[in-house]
Design a protein around this motif. Structure first.
Motif, PDB file in Angstrom:
ATOM      1  N   PHE D   6       0.824  -1.210   0.000  1.00 28.07           N
ATOM      2  CA  PHE D   6       0.000   0.000   0.000  1.00 28.07           C
ATOM      3  C   PHE D   6       0.862   1.267   0.000  1.00 28.07           C
ATOM      4  O   PHE D   6       2.009   1.249   0.439  1.00 28.07           O
ATOM      5  CB  PHE D   6      -0.934   0.020   1.215  1.00 28.07           C
ATOM      6  CG  PHE D   6      -1.973  -1.064   1.156  1.00 28.07           C
ATOM      7  CD1 PHE D   6      -3.123  -0.908   0.391  1.00 28.07           C
ATOM      8  CD2 PHE D   6      -1.790  -2.260   1.838  1.00 28.07           C
ATOM      9  CE1 PHE D   6      -4.075  -1.904   0.312  1.00 28.07           C
ATOM     10  CE2 PHE D   6      -2.734  -3.264   1.766  1.00 28.07           C
ATOM     11  CZ  PHE D   6      -3.875  -3.098   0.996  1.00 28.07           C
ATOM     12  N   ALA D   7       0.243   2.341  -0.505  1.00 30.98           N
ATOM     13  CA  ALA D   7       0.824   3.692  -0.477  1.00 30.98           C
ATOM     14  C   ALA D   7       2.199   3.680  -1.160  1.00 30.98           C
ATOM     15  O   ALA D   7       2.338   3.091  -2.235  1.00 30.98           O
ATOM     16  CB  ALA D   7       0.863   4.233   0.950  1.00 30.98           C
ATOM     17  N   TRP D   8       3.210   4.302  -0.539  1.00 30.83           N
ATOM     18  CA  TRP D   8       4.493   4.373  -1.264  1.00 30.83           C
ATOM     19  C   TRP D   8       5.209   3.033  -1.343  1.00 30.83           C
ATOM     20  O   TRP D   8       6.071   2.842  -2.211  1.00 30.83           O
ATOM     21  CB  TRP D   8       5.409   5.484  -0.747  1.00 30.83           C
ATOM     22  CG  TRP D   8       5.742   5.511   0.718  1.00 30.83           C
ATOM     23  CD1 TRP D   8       5.273   6.390   1.648  1.00 30.83           C
ATOM     24  CD2 TRP D   8       6.660   4.651   1.425  1.00 30.83           C
ATOM     25  NE1 TRP D   8       5.813   6.122   2.881  1.00 30.83           N
ATOM     26  CE2 TRP D   8       6.673   5.071   2.772  1.00 30.83           C
ATOM     27  CE3 TRP D   8       7.468   3.578   1.051  1.00 30.83           C
ATOM     28  CZ2 TRP D   8       7.452   4.448   3.755  1.00 30.83           C
ATOM     29  CZ3 TRP D   8       8.249   2.947   2.020  1.00 30.83           C
ATOM     30  CH2 TRP D   8       8.228   3.380   3.357  1.00 30.83           C
ATOM     31  N   GLY D  51      12.014   5.709   5.215  1.00 36.63           N
ATOM     32  CA  GLY D  51      10.630   5.531   5.645  1.00 36.63           C
ATOM     33  C   GLY D  51      10.417   4.268   6.445  1.00 36.63           C
ATOM     34  O   GLY D  51      11.070   3.251   6.217  1.00 36.63           O
ATOM     35  N   THR D  52       9.501   4.354   7.359  1.00 41.29           N
ATOM     36  CA  THR D  52       9.157   3.220   8.207  1.00 41.29           C
ATOM     37  C   THR D  52       8.105   2.365   7.515  1.00 41.29           C
ATOM     38  O   THR D  52       7.185   2.888   6.885  1.00 41.29           O
ATOM     39  CB  THR D  52       8.572   3.736   9.533  1.00 41.29           C
ATOM     40  OG1 THR D  52       9.543   4.566  10.151  1.00 41.29           O
ATOM     41  CG2 THR D  52       8.202   2.597  10.457  1.00 41.29           C
ATOM     42  N   ILE D  53       8.266   1.044   7.632  1.00 40.31           N
ATOM     43  CA  ILE D  53       7.275   0.129   7.067  1.00 40.31           C
ATOM     44  C   ILE D  53       6.624  -0.671   8.191  1.00 40.31           C
ATOM     45  O   ILE D  53       7.296  -1.078   9.144  1.00 40.31           O
ATOM     46  CB  ILE D  53       7.923  -0.819   6.030  1.00 40.31           C
ATOM     47  CG1 ILE D  53       8.221  -0.031   4.746  1.00 40.31           C
ATOM     48  CG2 ILE D  53       7.006  -2.004   5.713  1.00 40.31           C
ATOM     49  CD1 ILE D  53       8.816  -0.878   3.644  1.00 40.31           C
ATOM     50  N   ARG D  54       5.345  -0.843   8.076  1.00 41.34           N
ATOM     51  CA  ARG D  54       4.618  -1.708   8.999  1.00 41.34           C
ATOM     52  C   ARG D  54       4.066  -2.894   8.228  1.00 41.34           C
ATOM     53  O   ARG D  54       4.022  -2.878   6.998  1.00 41.34           O
ATOM     54  CB  ARG D  54       3.503  -0.932   9.699  1.00 41.34           C
ATOM     55  CG  ARG D  54       4.090   0.054  10.692  1.00 41.34           C
ATOM     56  CD  ARG D  54       3.059   0.938  11.325  1.00 41.34           C
ATOM     57  NE  ARG D  54       3.695   1.713  12.385  1.00 41.34           N
ATOM     58  CZ  ARG D  54       3.091   2.642  13.100  1.00 41.34           C
ATOM     59  NH1 ARG D  54       1.821   2.925  12.873  1.00 41.34           N
ATOM     60  NH2 ARG D  54       3.730   3.289  14.047  1.00 41.34           N
ATOM     61  N   PHE D  77       3.090  -1.720   4.455  1.00 44.30           N
ATOM     62  CA  PHE D  77       2.587  -0.355   4.234  1.00 44.30           C
ATOM     63  C   PHE D  77       3.290   0.623   5.176  1.00 44.30           C
ATOM     64  O   PHE D  77       3.874   0.214   6.179  1.00 44.30           O
ATOM     65  CB  PHE D  77       1.076  -0.315   4.442  1.00 44.30           C
ATOM     66  CG  PHE D  77       0.576  -1.086   5.636  1.00 44.30           C
ATOM     67  CD1 PHE D  77       0.729  -0.587   6.924  1.00 44.30           C
ATOM     68  CD2 PHE D  77      -0.052  -2.328   5.466  1.00 44.30           C
ATOM     69  CE1 PHE D  77       0.253  -1.293   8.017  1.00 44.30           C
ATOM     70  CE2 PHE D  77      -0.520  -3.048   6.574  1.00 44.30           C
ATOM     71  CZ  PHE D  77      -0.374  -2.528   7.847  1.00 44.30           C
ATOM     72  N   PRO D  79       3.323   3.819   8.009  1.00 45.29           N
ATOM     73  CA  PRO D  79       2.430   4.151   9.126  1.00 45.29           C
ATOM     74  C   PRO D  79       1.160   4.815   8.597  1.00 45.29           C
ATOM     75  O   PRO D  79       1.199   5.585   7.638  1.00 45.29           O
ATOM     76  CB  PRO D  79       3.269   5.125   9.962  1.00 45.29           C
ATOM     77  CG  PRO D  79       4.678   4.704   9.690  1.00 45.29           C
ATOM     78  CD  PRO D  79       4.687   4.291   8.234  1.00 45.29           C
ATOM     79  N   MET D  80       0.048   4.527   9.247  1.00 49.44           N
ATOM     80  CA  MET D  80      -1.265   4.954   8.754  1.00 49.44           C
ATOM     81  C   MET D  80      -1.486   6.458   8.937  1.00 49.44           C
ATOM     82  O   MET D  80      -1.042   7.055   9.906  1.00 49.44           O
ATOM     83  CB  MET D  80      -2.363   4.186   9.488  1.00 49.44           C
ATOM     84  CG  MET D  80      -2.530   2.760   9.003  1.00 49.44           C
ATOM     85  SD  MET D  80      -1.173   1.654   9.449  1.00 49.44           S
ATOM     86  CE  MET D  80      -1.548   1.338  11.161  1.00 49.44           C
ATOM     87  N   THR D  81      -2.191   7.033   7.989  1.00 48.99           N
ATOM     88  CA  THR D  81      -2.480   8.474   8.051  1.00 48.99           C
ATOM     89  C   THR D  81      -3.950   8.753   7.748  1.00 48.99           C
ATOM     90  O   THR D  81      -4.285   9.755   7.105  1.00 48.99           O
ATOM     91  CB  THR D  81      -1.584   9.245   7.056  1.00 48.99           C
ATOM     92  OG1 THR D  81      -1.776   8.693   5.742  1.00 48.99           O
ATOM     93  CG2 THR D  81      -0.126   9.142   7.421  1.00 48.99           C
ATOM     94  N   GLY D  82      -4.817   7.860   8.217  1.00 54.86           N
ATOM     95  CA  GLY D  82      -6.249   8.108   8.016  1.00 54.86           C
ATOM     96  C   GLY D  82      -6.815   9.051   9.063  1.00 54.86           C
ATOM     97  O   GLY D  82      -6.087   9.728   9.783  1.00 54.86           O
TER      98      GLY D  82
END
Lengths: 173, 83, 173, 83
Positions: D6-8, D51-54, D77, D79-82
């Motif tokens: 997901f994302a980047w 960047g950190t990955i989870r 992915f 870290p979440m940014t919702g």
């Protein structure tokens, strides 16, 4: 002498320089939270967080037929305005709308609306919470309960917990 | 002086408001209450009976020792229960 | 290795026995907060306090053309449900409704709704605040910013403040 | 094993998801990441870059040392940014 030595808690003050639009209404009829949201947010894209508190007439297991809300015209508006202004000086808010009803209210009906807007959620949450705490302690409204049997009508006692809630706001933000 | 009463204070006195000539020696809200208690049983019931009473001077919260000089309206009421 | 040693904060748990109705939706289109309120409160007179948090797409001084929200279908619903359930075990709630949108959102549009109902306001406020803190940290959504010039598109970085916000909930209620 | 991005992470790898035969000696999420970094420049960029990955196992958040035995889907992915 039964007169309270400390009539109400002093509002905490702070130095934020940018008060925002504050809209306060004391009305007998119902209000429309969606219309208030639309009015507060109209044409704006700077609001990131909107917190809406709605207080409702709550029936405790069939023990309540209706609430009668008495208020002190003039002072009610002024006191709520003081509370709202204190909130705008304490948190960077982008809008505040407060509506408080008076008169006879049936279980399930809306009593009070507090709406706070900010860029970020923490400020909007804190401001709405703060406004409700001080509104309950300072705004001149009194509730009388009508019982279903039509006989007893009792004035609601002020809760100690409401005064204790104010102490949360004594520390710095 | 205009005196206004709310909630059970109003009910005990039997009036929502009244215009009263206050004796000039009354200086504070506490003085007014002491004097009102001598104005008959309903007043004694309201101000000497059970329950806490709060006061406002010209629609602003005030403590019992607040001076009433220059004030046009004194309100008496129980602790607020709105919200 | 860049993999985070602590992927997400563990949800605090407690022992309250009475979970309430929880309604969670992940949708692309807009939602209607008034319809959600009506659905949550329909036919009930036991709710005394309703807190509604609305998160909006915020434009910082013309720097944002749109937000694009990506999500992990299935996990998004499950994670938000976990957060909502944790809230119902921690506070005596009477209803929770959460909606989170995905897709492309313009400045001023609604992104997220969190609605909590309780008998008393302190529980409703705390639960909504708690849900937002954990939702931001745990729910698998990612925001990409579209700039007005059409060129730069950047993924929004997670804010440290959001993780710090979670520590507030470590103490007993 | 189904791998989803997901994302980047997705953008750097250039895939939203893929089915991969993982070597049997890979026991944890960390092992999978170490192995993925050897699968070409896009993977090195995703997992070795900034960047950190989870990660999540079967749509549940998991730590790097979580065992992947019995898992059907691993997600990576930021870290979440919702919200």
């Amino acid at each position: 002498m039964p007169v309270s030595e400390i009539p109400v808690s002093d509002l905490p003050v702070s130095d934020l320089p940018a008060p925002c639009a504050i809209d306060i209404r004391i009305i007998e009829g119902d209000f429309d939270p969606a219309a208030e949201t639309a009015a507060l947010c109209a044409g704006r894209t700077d609001i990131g967080a909107l917190v809406t508190f709605t207080g409702l007439c709550r029936d405790e297991q069939g023990a309540l037929a209706a609430l009668e809300l008495e208020h002190y015209p003039g002072m009610a508006e002024a006191e709520i305005a003081r509370v709202a202004e204190a909130a705008t000086h304490r948190w960077p808010l982008l809008g505040v709308r407060i509506i408080h009803r008076y008169g006879k209210l049936m279980p399930g009906e809306r009593i009070v609306l507090v709406m706070t807007a900010s860029s970020h959620r923490a400020n909007a949450f804190a401001a709405a919470d703060f406004i409700m705490d001080f509104l309950k302690n300072r705004a001149p409204f009194w509730k009388k309960e009508h019982k279903p049997d039509g006989t007893a009508k009792d004035w609601v006692d002020a809760k100690e917990i409401d005064e204790h809630a104010l102490k949360r706001w004594d520390q710095a933000t | 002086m205009k005196l206004v009463y709310f909630a059970w204070v109003r009910e005990r006195i039997g009036l929502a408001e009244e215009e009263r000539e206050l004796p000039p020696e009354l200086a504070t809200i506490a003085d007014v209450i002491t004097w009102l208690r001598q104005q008959g049983e309903p007043y004694e019931h309201a101000f000497g009976g059970a329950g806490t009473i709060r006061a406002a001077l010209d629609k602003t919260h005030a403590k019992p020792n607040a001076a009433i000089a220059g004030v046009r309206e004194i309100a008496f009421f129980p602790p607020m229960t709105g919200g």
